[in-house]
Design an enzyme around this catalytic site. Sequence first.
Site, PDB file in Angstrom:
ATOM      1  CG  ASP A 274      -5.141 -11.882  13.318  1.00 32.38           C
ATOM      2  OD1 ASP A 274      -6.162 -11.461  13.900  1.00 32.38           O
ATOM      3  OD2 ASP A 274      -4.579 -11.267  12.382  1.00 32.38           O
ATOM      4  CE  LYS A 281      -6.785 -12.557  10.135  1.00 34.80           C
ATOM      5  NZ  LYS A 281      -6.509 -11.571   9.071  1.00 34.80           N
ATOM      6  CG  ASP A 292      -0.820 -12.801  12.954  1.00 34.17           C
ATOM      7  OD1 ASP A 292      -0.034 -12.445  12.058  1.00 34.17           O
ATOM      8  OD2 ASP A 292      -1.735 -12.075  13.384  1.00 34.17           O
ATOM      9  CG  ASP A 351      -8.018  -9.035  10.752  1.00 34.89           C
ATOM     10  OD1 ASP A 351      -7.188  -9.623  11.484  1.00 34.89           O
ATOM     11  OD2 ASP A 351      -8.322  -9.420   9.613  1.00 34.89           O
ATOM     12  NE  ARG A 355      -1.978  -2.069  11.092  1.00 39.45           N
ATOM     13  CZ  ARG A 355      -2.297  -1.850   9.831  1.00 39.45           C
ATOM     14  NH1 ARG A 355      -2.534  -0.632   9.413  1.00 39.45           N
ATOM     15  NH2 ARG A 355      -2.379  -2.855   8.971  1.00 39.45           N
TER      16      ARG A 355
HETATM   17  N1  BES Z   1      -2.101 -11.250  10.526  1.00 40.50           N
HETATM   18  C1  BES Z   1      -2.732 -10.472   9.510  1.00 40.50           C
HETATM   19  C2  BES Z   1      -1.887 -10.350   8.244  1.00 40.50           C
HETATM   20  C3  BES Z   1      -1.600 -11.644   7.522  1.00 40.50           C
HETATM   21  C4  BES Z   1      -2.391 -12.021   6.433  1.00 40.50           C
HETATM   22  C5  BES Z   1      -0.541 -12.430   7.876  1.00 40.50           C
HETATM   23  C6  BES Z   1      -2.110 -13.197   5.758  1.00 40.50           C
HETATM   24  C7  BES Z   1      -0.251 -13.609   7.213  1.00 40.50           C
HETATM   25  C8  BES Z   1      -1.025 -13.984   6.151  1.00 40.50           C
HETATM   26  C9  BES Z   1      -2.999  -9.048  10.025  1.00 40.50           C
HETATM   27  O1  BES Z   1      -3.233  -8.932  11.386  1.00 40.50           O
HETATM   28  C10 BES Z   1      -4.219  -8.557   9.336  1.00 40.50           C
HETATM   29  O2  BES Z   1      -5.241  -9.134   9.510  1.00 40.50           O
HETATM   30  N2  BES Z   1      -4.062  -7.493   8.555  1.00 40.50           N
HETATM   31  C11 BES Z   1      -5.137  -6.914   7.845  1.00 40.50           C
HETATM   32  C12 BES Z   1      -5.051  -5.418   8.011  1.00 40.50           C
HETATM   33  C13 BES Z   1      -6.256  -4.669   7.526  1.00 40.50           C
HETATM   34  C14 BES Z   1      -7.446  -4.978   8.383  1.00 40.50           C
HETATM   35  C15 BES Z   1      -5.950  -3.190   7.564  1.00 40.50           C
HETATM   36  C16 BES Z   1      -4.987  -7.309   6.391  1.00 40.50           C
HETATM   37  O3  BES Z   1      -3.867  -7.391   5.893  1.00 40.50           O
HETATM   38  O4  BES Z   1      -6.014  -7.576   5.752  1.00 40.50           O
HETATM   39 ZN    ZN Z   2      -2.339 -10.410  12.565  1.00 40.98          ZN
HETATM   40 ZN    ZN Z   3      -5.249  -9.281  11.920  1.00 38.64          ZN
END
Ligand code: BES
Ligand code: ZN
Ligand code: ZN
Length: 500
Positions: A274, A281, A292, A351, A355
């Site tokens: 990811d 990111k 991920d 990101d 979902r």
């Molecule tokens: N894979 C990440 C979530 C994650 C963060 C997993 C840290 C393991 C450790 C997910 O895809 C993500 O990036 N989520 C975002 C969502 C936001 C953009 C609404 C997040 O949590 O910042």
């Molecule tokens: Zn993710």
């Molecule tokens: Zn993500």
Amino acid sequence: MNITIVKGRLEEQKADLLVVNEFSGVEKTGGATGSVNKALGGLLEKLMKEEQFNGGQRETLLVRTGGVIPGSRVLLVGLGERKDFSLETVREVSAAAYNTAKKLGARRVVSILHGAGAGKLSALLCAKAQTEGVRLAEYEFVKRKKAPEKKTPKVESWTIVSSDAAHVRAGARGVGEGELSAEGTIFARDLVNEPAGQMTPRHLALAAQNIAKVSKGAVRIKVFEAGQIEKMGMGGVAGVGQGSVHPPYFVHLIYKPRGAKKTVAVVGKGITFDSGGLSLKPADYMMTMKCDMAGAAAVLGLFSVLTRVAPKVTVHGIFGACENMPSGNAIRPGDVLKALNGKTMEVLNTDAEGRLTLADSLSYASKLKPDALVDLATLTGACMAALGEEITGVMGNDHKLTGAILQAAAAAGEKMWELPLEKRYKDLIKSEIADVKNIGGKYGGAITAGLFLQEFVDAEIPWVHLDIAGPAFAERPVNAYTRYGGTGAGVTTLIEFLKK
Ligand code: BES
Ligand code: ZN
Ligand code: ZN
């Protein structure tokens, strides 16, 4: 390393290390520890006093026996306070004893059955917990390290000894069960620890195919490739996968034992890397993002041992495997994707990709009309903000199922906590131009992500979502049996849940 349980007396065993235990604040040793002390002419109790050994958890005392008994060294481990004692203590002290044995270069270790004596826990569960602790402590992911110059000898055998024949009989079953849960967990750890450059979507699908292959027909599999994914209408998986040179896969594993009456579907998030996509990111946040796909890894960890766990329920294992990359062909903020159930999703942040793929996986699973639907996903940083690195966030539409999962987690020794799927927050994922948007507001990100997923589960299907973003990957050692890297989070809970 071989783990066995036999009837006998510790003080008569030939070993490089004998492991015994004591609770906090005990001066007069009893049980097997007492027998060893007696055979040593009271040396153990004498040294406990001299070294001010207090029996606190993590306290240890190493004693050379000088040939008085066949075992050359005794390791006394503290169990902590009696009132705090649990199977988790057994797992921890067993793992800590293994780590000490390894450091000492002990080849043959003989251990007391922690917990079944003064601890008063079931011998089966104690043997299971000890096996899990030792096996998981043994785990390391070092295949890319240059071979160490000086090899310390490996722990070759771990023998649990009890003088109680009934404990040995029950314990033997416990060792078997512990071996299975540890094996499934380690299977998941290996998949997560593999660098994303190797663990591409194709590789994740191949890992699933291999499980089906070695099952000799007990596990069937369907694998869909990019073209089919698009044709079937899985716009989430297709969309998230389109930015990568590694095309997406969609995997459906089926375990259907004879006479099964109930059906459980287990869905995992399978993002092999990811990067965030065009909503890239920052470097620091990307470092661990090979993790991920830990949800999919948990599904595969479960399936790797499922025919031997042999629950009498049909189990479907489902995941979309994608790499989330920025590129000239990547999805853009503002794009709209259509999921398998026909609902449209506005992508405002690439990101929040998990979902989008889970939308398809959950729609697909819903069509199978399972009696229970469980998903595992490293879904949100917000869940980590809420519950920290060690606790899984649990959200669901059915109190009974949520309760059963929390119970299974407790039995498995995995920490989970329920978060509410607050209906009023649904407003936060309303889109101007599509059915839903893939981001919520500033707050409650774990919950708005859960509410998003709920849009893709048929309301009459009991469903529970596990946000494992925190526990799936250990950025530093968590305990004596969970060091740096993939942890295999969720596997043991799934096994316990299916057994019930
Ligand atoms: N894979 C990440 C979530 C994650 C963060 C997993 C840290 C393991 C450790 C997910 O895809 C993500 O990036 N989520 C975002 C969502 C936001 C953009 C609404 C997040 O949590 O910042
Ligand atoms: Zn993710
Ligand atoms: Zn993500």
